[in-house]
Design a protein around this motif. Structure first.
Motif, short mmCIF file in Angstrom:
data_model
loop_
_atom_site.label_atom_id
_atom_site.label_comp_id
_atom_site.label_asym_id
_atom_site.label_seq_id
_atom_site.Cartn_x
_atom_site.Cartn_y
_atom_site.Cartn_z
N SER A 49 43.82 45.72 50.77
CA SER A 49 44.81 46.20 49.80
C SER A 49 45.03 45.11 48.76
CB SER A 49 46.13 46.58 50.48
OG SER A 49 46.88 45.43 50.78
N PHE A 50 45.91 45.39 47.81
CA PHE A 50 46.23 44.44 46.75
C PHE A 50 47.68 44.00 46.89
CE2 PHE A 50 42.57 46.72 45.32
CZ PHE A 50 41.80 45.75 44.71
N VAL A 51 47.98 42.81 46.40
CA VAL A 51 49.30 42.22 46.54
C VAL A 51 49.55 41.27 45.37
CG1 VAL A 51 48.56 40.21 47.91
CG2 VAL A 51 50.83 41.16 48.27
N SER A 52 50.79 40.92 45.14
CA SER A 52 51.14 39.91 44.14
C SER A 52 52.25 39.05 44.72
CB SER A 52 51.61 40.55 42.84
OG SER A 52 52.17 39.57 41.99
N THR A 53 52.07 37.74 44.72
CA THR A 53 53.13 36.88 45.26
C THR A 53 54.33 36.84 44.33
OG1 THR A 53 52.27 34.84 44.28
CG2 THR A 53 51.46 35.43 46.47
N ASP A 88 47.45 39.51 40.56
CA ASP A 88 47.89 38.56 39.55
C ASP A 88 47.09 37.26 39.68
OD1 ASP A 88 49.32 37.22 37.62
OD2 ASP A 88 51.17 37.10 38.80
N ALA A 89 45.78 37.36 39.44
CA ALA A 89 44.89 36.22 39.64
C ALA A 89 45.22 35.04 38.71
CB ALA A 89 43.44 36.64 39.44
N ALA A 90 45.84 35.31 37.58
CA ALA A 90 46.20 34.21 36.67
C ALA A 90 47.29 33.33 37.28
CB ALA A 90 46.66 34.78 35.33
N SER A 91 48.14 33.89 38.13
CA SER A 91 49.24 33.13 38.74
C SER A 91 49.00 32.78 40.21
CB SER A 91 50.54 33.93 38.65
OG SER A 91 50.90 34.12 37.32
N ASP A 92 48.30 33.62 40.91
CA ASP A 92 48.14 33.43 42.36
C ASP A 92 46.92 32.56 42.67
OD1 ASP A 92 50.42 34.78 43.09
OD2 ASP A 92 49.40 36.69 43.40
N SER A 93 47.15 31.26 42.72
CA SER A 93 46.13 30.30 43.09
C SER A 93 45.89 30.35 44.59
CB SER A 93 46.59 28.89 42.70
OG SER A 93 47.72 28.53 43.50
N LEU A 114 42.90 36.80 48.80
CA LEU A 114 41.87 36.43 47.85
C LEU A 114 42.38 36.43 46.41
CD1 LEU A 114 38.90 38.56 49.25
CD2 LEU A 114 39.56 36.23 49.88
N THR A 115 41.81 35.54 45.62
CA THR A 115 42.06 35.46 44.19
C THR A 115 40.73 35.18 43.51
OG1 THR A 115 43.48 34.51 42.47
CG2 THR A 115 42.64 32.98 44.16
N GLY A 116 40.75 35.15 42.20
CA GLY A 116 39.53 34.86 41.46
C GLY A 116 39.77 34.96 39.98
N ASN A 117 38.71 35.07 39.25
CA ASN A 117 38.79 35.24 37.81
C ASN A 117 39.58 36.52 37.52
OD1 ASN A 117 37.74 36.67 35.32
ND2 ASN A 117 36.90 34.62 35.02
N PRO A 118 40.59 36.47 36.64
CA PRO A 118 41.39 37.68 36.37
C PRO A 118 40.56 38.89 35.95
CG PRO A 118 42.50 35.76 35.49
CD PRO A 118 41.14 35.30 35.95
N ALA A 119 39.49 38.69 35.17
CA ALA A 119 38.64 39.82 34.76
C ALA A 119 37.90 40.41 35.96
CB ALA A 119 37.65 39.38 33.69
#
Length: 170
Positions: A49-53, A88-93, A114-119
């Motif tokens: 699934s997807f999540v945002s801290t 929110d890959a730009a914020s979630d390191s 998991l995170t990565g390049n926002p695109a």
């Protein structure tokens, strides 16, 4: 060059994947800094699934993550692991995801954030038709160890108990 690659990646995004199709061959980074390829998960299936801290102070993302905590405690991990990908890959390191994982008691061997390049993350969200966190729509996806989408459960319809039964049937 990065902007061009991101634009090409987004332009190549499928409308929405359906069961039996493979996830895009993307590389992401887990909460411990390790590279993870969703199309090469090594035999065990994944509930994803997807999540945002940054939404962790609202009820939505923590509620989904709490469902994952239940799954961690009850799912047979010989067959499955859990994956939550940031929206929110730009914020979630990786460090921020590691703190979030610790807050929920995630065992890194079975549950990865998991995170990565926002695109790249946006491409994956589009490919899965994952909706948006803003409207509260979230799905649970089952993915095979080689990256094939096995199915999905809509957010409003799944409970952890449903997910366990569903994963045993697919």
């Amino acid at each position: 060059m990065v902007a061009l690659a991101a634009a090409l990646l987004l332009a190549a995004a499928p409308a929405t994947l359906t069961a039996g199709e493979r996830l895009p061959p993307v590389a992401l980074t887990d909460q411990n800094g390790a590279t993870v390829r969703l199309d090469a998960l090594g035999g065990r299936g994944v509930l994803l699934s997807f999540v945002s801290t940054r939404q962790a102070t609202t009820t939505y993302c923590p509620a989904v993550t709490a469902k994952f905590l239940y799954l961690q405690q009850h799912l047979p991990f010989a067959d499955y692991r859990l994956v939550q990908i940031t929206r929110d890959a730009a914020s979630d390191s990786p460090q921020r995801l590691q703190q979030y994982a610790r807050r929920f008691g995630a065992r890194a061997a079975d549950w990865r954030f998991l995170t990565g390049n926002p695109a790249t993350v946006a491409h994956l969200i589009a490919a899965l038709g994952a909706g948006s966190a803003a409207n509260g729509y979230e799905k649970l996806y089952a993915v095979s160890g080689d990256g094939m989408l096995l199915g999905e459960l809509p957010a409003s319809d799944w409970s952890p108990i449903d997910a366990i039964a569903w994963s045993a049937d697919i």
